[in-house]
Design a protein around this motif. Structure first.
Motif, short mmCIF file in Angstrom:
data_model
loop_
_atom_site.label_atom_id
_atom_site.label_comp_id
_atom_site.label_asym_id
_atom_site.label_seq_id
_atom_site.Cartn_x
_atom_site.Cartn_y
_atom_site.Cartn_z
N GLN A 1 -16.45 14.06 3.56
CA GLN A 1 -16.74 13.07 3.44
C GLN A 1 -15.70 12.48 2.50
N GLY A 2 -14.71 13.13 2.32
CA GLY A 2 -13.61 11.91 1.96
C GLY A 2 -12.85 11.23 2.39
N GLY A 3 -12.83 11.41 3.60
CA GLY A 3 -12.00 10.93 5.02
C GLY A 3 -12.80 9.50 5.11
N SER A 4 -13.96 9.70 5.03
CA SER A 4 -15.61 9.05 5.72
C SER A 4 -15.47 8.10 3.93
N LYS B 1 -9.97 13.90 16.19
CA LYS B 1 -8.99 14.08 16.07
C LYS B 1 -8.42 13.87 15.21
N ARG B 2 -7.57 14.26 13.88
CA ARG B 2 -6.62 13.58 13.20
C ARG B 2 -5.83 12.58 13.53
N ALA B 3 -5.05 12.98 14.45
CA ALA B 3 -3.98 11.96 15.73
C ALA B 3 -4.92 10.70 16.42
N VAL C 1 -6.16 2.13 -6.89
CA VAL C 1 -6.14 3.16 -6.21
C VAL C 1 -7.49 3.68 -5.41
N ALA C 2 -7.36 4.14 -4.05
CA ALA C 2 -8.42 4.42 -2.89
C ALA C 2 -8.37 5.76 -2.49
N GLY C 3 -8.89 6.40 -1.30
CA GLY C 3 -9.29 7.74 -0.88
C GLY C 3 -8.84 8.49 -1.53
N ASP C 4 -8.46 9.91 -1.24
CA ASP C 4 -7.86 11.16 -1.90
C ASP C 4 -7.59 10.79 -3.62
N ALA C 5 -6.34 9.17 -3.50
CA ALA C 5 -5.82 9.18 -5.42
C ALA C 5 -6.70 8.59 -5.98
N GLN D 1 9.31 6.58 0.19
CA GLN D 1 8.60 7.44 -0.63
C GLN D 1 8.59 6.83 -2.65
N VAL D 2 7.78 6.48 -2.88
CA VAL D 2 7.62 5.27 -3.70
C VAL D 2 7.66 6.39 -5.31
N LEU D 3 9.02 6.36 -6.25
CA LEU D 3 8.77 7.34 -7.04
C LEU D 3 8.12 6.52 -8.47
N LEU E 1 3.81 1.59 2.76
CA LEU E 1 4.96 2.62 2.86
C LEU E 1 4.75 4.00 2.94
N GLU E 2 4.97 4.44 3.73
CA GLU E 2 4.36 6.17 3.78
C GLU E 2 6.50 6.71 3.58
N ARG E 3 5.65 7.94 3.27
CA ARG E 3 7.37 9.01 2.80
C ARG E 3 7.29 9.74 3.73
N LEU F 1 4.08 8.77 10.96
CA LEU F 1 2.35 9.11 10.40
C LEU F 1 1.86 10.39 10.91
N ARG F 2 1.42 10.66 9.37
CA ARG F 2 0.99 12.09 9.59
C ARG F 2 -0.39 12.41 10.30
N ALA F 3 -0.56 13.61 10.76
CA ALA F 3 -1.80 14.03 10.87
C ALA F 3 -2.37 15.21 11.05
N SER G 1 -1.21 11.55 -6.21
CA SER G 1 -1.18 10.72 -5.95
C SER G 1 -0.12 9.99 -7.96
N ILE G 2 1.05 9.65 -7.56
CA ILE G 2 1.82 8.62 -8.21
C ILE G 2 1.44 7.95 -8.87
N VAL G 3 0.93 6.95 -8.29
CA VAL G 3 0.22 5.37 -8.37
C VAL G 3 -0.89 6.01 -9.41
N ILE H 1 0.92 -0.70 0.04
CA ILE H 1 0.42 -0.05 0.13
C ILE H 1 0.98 1.25 -0.16
N VAL H 2 0.52 2.16 -1.26
CA VAL H 2 1.79 3.17 -1.08
C VAL H 2 0.72 4.24 -0.14
N GLY H 3 1.53 4.80 1.02
CA GLY H 3 0.80 5.89 1.72
C GLY H 3 0.60 5.26 3.06
N ALA I 1 -8.36 26.83 5.37
CA ALA I 1 -7.02 26.71 6.73
C ALA I 1 -7.87 25.76 8.06
N ARG I 2 -7.70 25.13 8.33
CA ARG I 2 -7.71 24.18 9.39
C ARG I 2 -6.79 24.76 11.03
N GLY I 3 -7.48 24.17 11.97
CA GLY I 3 -6.74 24.81 13.88
C GLY I 3 -7.62 23.92 14.59
#
Ligand code: FAD
Length: 403
Positions: A307-310, A104-106, A293-297, A126-128, A35-37, A41-43, A162-164, A11-13, A183-185
């Motif tokens: 709804q993107g995350g769901s 919280k995304r985290a 592909v899946a998700g935002d890709a 990072q997958v090229l 594989l995460e670049r 892990l980011r949130a 996405s490169i995939v 799984i890339v990402g 913007a988010r916070g």
């Protein structure tokens, strides 16, 4: 050059979709490698609104009950227009059948990552590129450190750029035409905030602010406003982001200005929004061979219906179900037969296509509605909504089924 077989399924990402896909596969007894670049892990983006369809998917992944402990139940939605002579308010109740919470995304990332077997996620990878080798029938993933990994199946969960998706043949995601920057916070209130358990959206001209409490101390908020040519520079510095947002909300009520002023700088994020237009989702191929592909890709969508995350969690559940069914039919827990994998991925794409098309169309039309200057366009769009989306909650009543 180092060539190693590092997993039947790579799984890339390692964002929401990548981790959810790995977890869904794990719950079906299938190993995968993420594989995460990034270094860890980011949130990014502070928080995420999760509605009933997302909770259904989280339940399938086995993390819903622990996540419910982290975020209060939101009872109502309220829309306030500040543009006219006087404030206009519109209110609706969510109730328990429309479970609405802001995570919280985290917390979401952590809950999924903690439930994966050790070694499933590799950071700083990072997958090229991804290329099919006709001799071995493996996909070759070229990494930025020069290593090449081989995999039977590759799932691109590598987000909007996405490169995939590129390799599969999708057209690139585009910037929203007229607009829009988000913007988010978070703002933390040491002695508790005074806001009720409501999701409030306020509009003033072309600026829109959303506010939703996560807990009794923590409030998530987002602001969308027209893009400026300074935004790429601003987005790199939280202090500049805050200054620019203070300017955007200068005509908003005092408690809004206070909320932005007192935000947690390290959670601030400004994004130029990209999306795939709905017609691309009808026509594009989401699979090539044993790569999908899946998700935002797959379906990057403006955030206007949250709804993107769901939808990414739904992708994960459906993808794991389709792969597991074919593998069980093969009476084999390894993904050896490329044809069976291709069939499984085609079924996944078929099952998801219309769902993501309608979500994407809904969000796309809402963005057009919000940014339309002309009353005629607004009236036409209201008519379109009345015909196509009579039930405003159609998208949250959806259930992606069981794993
Ligand atoms: C302003 C805004 C507000 C939103 N609000 C909501 C909301 O309230 N509710 C909701 O459901 N959705 C919301 N969304 C949408 C949601 O954030 C996305 O749909 C979701 O994060 C998609 O997850 P993903 O895993 O597909 O992509 P991402 O979260 O982008 O994750 C992709 C991952 O892949 C990694 N990666 C990328 N390229 C590579 C590579 N070549 N090699 C290795 N790793 C790579 C990245 O580092 C990243 O970790 C919002 C989006 C925006 C922009």
């Amino acid at each position: 050059m180092d060539k190693s077989v590092d997993g039947e399924i790579v799984i890339v990402g390692g964002g929401i979709c990548g981790l959810a896909t790995a977890l869904a596969l794990h719950r079906k007894g299938i190993r995968s490698l993420v594989l995460e670049r990034s270094e860890k892990l980011r949130a990014t983006g502070a928080a995420i609104i999760m509605q009933a369809n997302g909770w259904h998917a989280l339940h399938q992944l086995g993390v819903a009950s622990s996540l419910r402990q982290t975020a209060i139940l939101i009872q109502r939605g309220k829309r306030i227009s500040l543009s006219g002579e006087s404030e206009e308010e519109e209110e609706r109740t969510f109730g328990t059948s429309k479970e609405f919470r802001c995570l919280k995304r985290a917390d979401l990332i952590k809950a999924m990552a903690e439930n994966l077997p050790e070694g499933t996620v590799r950071t700083k990878c990072q997958v090229l590129s991804v290329k099919f080798d006709p001799v071995t029938h493996f996909q070759h993933l070229m990494l930025s450190n020069g290593a090449i990994l081989q995999a039977k199946v590759v799932i691109g969960c590598d987000g909007v750029n996405s490169i995939v998706a590129n390799m599969v043949g999708l057209r690139p995601a585009r910037f929203l035409v007229f607009s829009t920057c988000a913007a988010r916070g978070f703002t933390y209130y040491h002695d508790g905030h005074q806001f009720p358990a409501e999701f409030v959206v306020m509009d003033k001209d072309q600026v829109r602010l959303g506010r939703v409490p996560v807990s009794y101390n923590l409030v998530y908020w987002f602001i969308t406003r027209p893009r400026t040519n300074q935004d790429s520079k601003i987005s790199k510095d939280p202090v500049l982001i805050k200054q620019s947002l203070m300017d955007s909300v200068k005509d908003f009520p005092t408690h809004v200005k206070e909320m932005v002023r007192n935000c947690e700088l390290n959670t601030l994020n400004l994004t130029e929004l990209k999306y795939r237009p709905p017609w691309d989702l009808l026509l594009d191929k989401f699979r090539r061979g044993t790569v999908a592909v899946a998700g935002d890709a797959m379906h990057a969508t403006g955030p206007f219906i949250a709804q993107g995350g769901s939808a990414s969690l739904e992708d994960a559940v459906v993808l794991a179900r389709c792969l597991a069914q074919k593998m069980q039919n093969n009476n084999n827990n390894n993904v050896h037969d490329n044809r069976a994998i291709e069939e499984a991925l085609s079924e996944y794409v078929k099952e998801r296509r219309m769902r993501i098309f309608w979500l994407n169309l809904y969000s796309f039309l809402l963005e057009k509605f919000f940014s339309a200057g002309s009353l005629v366009v607004k009236v036409i769009l209201i008519a379109v909504f009345a015909v196509l989306f009579r039930d405003p909650d159609w998208h949250i009543h959806f259930q992606c089924g069981t794993l």
